[in-house]
Design a protein around this motif. Structure first.
Motif, mmCIF file in Angstrom:
data_model
loop_
_atom_site.group_PDB
_atom_site.id
_atom_site.type_symbol
_atom_site.label_atom_id
_atom_site.label_comp_id
_atom_site.label_asym_id
_atom_site.label_seq_id
_atom_site.Cartn_x
_atom_site.Cartn_y
_atom_site.Cartn_z
ATOM 1 N N ALA A 85 -5.870 1.574 -3.056
ATOM 2 C CA ALA A 85 -5.329 0.263 -3.430
ATOM 3 C C ALA A 85 -4.282 -0.257 -2.445
ATOM 4 O O ALA A 85 -3.925 -1.435 -2.486
ATOM 5 C CB ALA A 85 -4.714 0.340 -4.829
ATOM 6 N N ALA A 86 -3.798 0.610 -1.564
ATOM 7 C CA ALA A 86 -2.731 0.226 -0.638
ATOM 8 C C ALA A 86 -3.207 -0.851 0.336
ATOM 9 O O ALA A 86 -4.332 -0.817 0.825
ATOM 10 C CB ALA A 86 -2.241 1.447 0.134
ATOM 11 N N LYS A 87 -2.340 -1.782 0.589
ATOM 12 C CA LYS A 87 -2.625 -2.881 1.522
ATOM 13 C C LYS A 87 -1.749 -2.731 2.761
ATOM 14 O O LYS A 87 -0.557 -2.443 2.658
ATOM 15 C CB LYS A 87 -2.327 -4.235 0.873
ATOM 16 N N GLY A 88 -2.342 -2.921 3.930
ATOM 17 C CA GLY A 88 -1.599 -2.927 5.180
ATOM 18 C C GLY A 88 -0.761 -1.682 5.401
ATOM 19 O O GLY A 88 -1.239 -0.563 5.267
ATOM 20 N N ALA A 89 0.514 -1.892 5.723
ATOM 21 C CA ALA A 89 1.436 -0.799 6.053
ATOM 22 C C ALA A 89 1.757 0.081 4.843
ATOM 23 O O ALA A 89 2.325 1.164 5.003
ATOM 24 C CB ALA A 89 2.717 -1.359 6.638
ATOM 25 N N ALA A 90 1.392 -0.351 3.649
ATOM 26 C CA ALA A 90 1.676 0.452 2.451
ATOM 27 C C ALA A 90 0.933 1.796 2.487
ATOM 28 O O ALA A 90 1.428 2.791 1.959
ATOM 29 C CB ALA A 90 1.305 -0.323 1.193
ATOM 30 N N ALA A 91 -0.226 1.832 3.117
ATOM 31 C CA ALA A 91 -0.975 3.090 3.215
ATOM 32 C C ALA A 91 -0.211 4.095 4.073
ATOM 33 O O ALA A 91 -0.065 5.261 3.689
ATOM 34 C CB ALA A 91 -2.366 2.843 3.788
ATOM 35 N N GLU A 92 0.278 3.640 5.218
ATOM 36 C CA GLU A 92 1.053 4.523 6.084
ATOM 37 C C GLU A 92 2.324 4.991 5.374
ATOM 38 O O GLU A 92 2.678 6.167 5.440
ATOM 39 C CB GLU A 92 1.409 3.803 7.381
ATOM 40 N N LYS A 93 2.988 4.079 4.677
ATOM 41 C CA LYS A 93 4.197 4.446 3.946
ATOM 42 C C LYS A 93 3.890 5.505 2.891
ATOM 43 O O LYS A 93 4.636 6.478 2.737
ATOM 44 C CB LYS A 93 4.821 3.212 3.300
ATOM 45 N N LEU A 94 2.793 5.343 2.177
ATOM 46 C CA LEU A 94 2.397 6.327 1.162
ATOM 47 C C LEU A 94 2.161 7.698 1.799
ATOM 48 O O LEU A 94 2.645 8.715 1.296
ATOM 49 C CB LEU A 94 1.141 5.863 0.427
ATOM 50 N N LEU A 95 1.447 7.740 2.913
ATOM 51 C CA LEU A 95 1.158 9.009 3.586
ATOM 52 C C LEU A 95 2.438 9.685 4.071
ATOM 53 O O LEU A 95 2.580 10.906 3.956
ATOM 54 C CB LEU A 95 0.178 8.783 4.740
ATOM 55 N N VAL A 96 3.365 8.899 4.559
ATOM 56 C CA VAL A 96 4.659 9.446 5.007
ATOM 57 C C VAL A 96 5.477 9.911 3.798
ATOM 58 O O VAL A 96 6.092 10.988 3.840
ATOM 59 C CB VAL A 96 5.434 8.408 5.854
ATOM 60 N N ASP A 97 5.467 9.152 2.719
ATOM 61 C CA ASP A 97 6.193 9.553 1.510
ATOM 62 C C ASP A 97 5.649 10.858 0.930
ATOM 63 O O ASP A 97 6.423 11.691 0.442
ATOM 64 C CB ASP A 97 6.129 8.448 0.450
ATOM 65 N N ILE A 98 4.346 11.034 0.977
ATOM 66 C CA ILE A 98 3.748 12.292 0.512
ATOM 67 C C ILE A 98 4.269 13.439 1.365
ATOM 68 O O ILE A 98 4.632 14.506 0.845
ATOM 69 C CB ILE A 98 2.208 12.209 0.512
ATOM 70 N N ALA A 99 4.299 13.248 2.668
ATOM 71 C CA ALA A 99 4.822 14.279 3.572
ATOM 72 C C ALA A 99 6.275 14.611 3.225
ATOM 73 O O ALA A 99 6.650 15.783 3.122
ATOM 74 C CB ALA A 99 4.715 13.806 5.022
ATOM 75 N N ARG A 100 7.071 13.574 3.024
ATOM 76 C CA ARG A 100 8.489 13.769 2.680
ATOM 77 C C ARG A 100 8.605 14.578 1.384
ATOM 78 O O ARG A 100 9.425 15.485 1.285
ATOM 79 C CB ARG A 100 9.180 12.412 2.555
ATOM 80 N N GLY A 101 7.794 14.233 0.402
ATOM 81 C CA GLY A 101 7.826 14.920 -0.881
ATOM 82 C C GLY A 101 7.486 16.401 -0.783
ATOM 83 O O GLY A 101 7.901 17.198 -1.624
ATOM 84 N N LEU A 102 6.728 16.762 0.240
ATOM 85 C CA LEU A 102 6.374 18.175 0.452
ATOM 86 C C LEU A 102 7.371 18.901 1.354
ATOM 87 O O LEU A 102 7.203 20.081 1.643
ATOM 88 C CB LEU A 102 4.974 18.276 1.066
#
Length: 173
Positions: A85-102
């Motif tokens: 569902a992510a649009k534009g830069a939101a996908a990259e932000k989500l992937l980076v946030d997942i990394a941060r969470g781990l």
């Protein structure tokens, strides 16, 4: 006498694929059953229909470089609907946030996605998959056999277990 070569299972996966999320349970069962005798190798096969799959594969390769490949793959697949569902830069932000969470180095993850350092690895996996006949995900390659789970995963784990059990028995005789 040298140690036997481990059994190998190539898991052709796409990180925006809901079926790959379900397939992780089968992969976990196989890992538990065969333990260190089995090497499960994640192979990327981003599908054109999933707009963030290639970027997610690159992020997974950065997670591999940081020593957290499987934890990252599992965390992304849990959020597959959110990624879709992510649009534009939101996908990259989500992937980076997942990394941060781990606990991964999120700045390095972000930089890897910007500089494209893992594009060649992802592209090489995709090309190899196409060359051997991978058409969708999840697909498994074990002992020279390609098992396509992209349409139906029913019975695949049992087929893989049978092949691996036969291979393990051959190695021990």
């Amino acid at each position: 006498m040298s140690a036997p070569v481990p059994l190998r299972l190539d898991f052709w996966c796409e990180l925006q694929c809901p079926d790959c999320r379900a397939a992780l349970a089968d992969v976990a069962v196989l890992r538990d059953r065969f333990g260190p005798e089995l090497v499960v190798e994640l192979r990327h096969f981003p599908l054109e229909k999933h707009k963030h799959a290639h970027l997610a594969a690159q992020a997974a390769e950065e997670a591999r470089a940081q020593g957290q490949l499987w934890a990252y793959v599992e965390a992304v697949l849990v959020r597959v609907a959110e990624l879709a569902a992510a649009k534009g830069a939101a996908a990259e932000k989500l992937l980076v946030d997942i990394a941060r969470g781990l606990g991964l180095d999120a700045d390095e993850m972000e930089l890897a996605l910007i500089d494209g350092r893992h594009i060649l690895q992802v592209d090489a996996d995709e090309a190899e998959g196409a060359a051997i006949g991978v058409k969708g995900t999840p697909t498994y390659e074990v002992a020279g056999k390609l098992l396509d789970g992209s349409k139906d995963q029913t019975g695949l784990r049992e087929q893989i277990e049978a092949i691996l059990t036969d291979r393990a028995a051959d190695r021990h005789t």
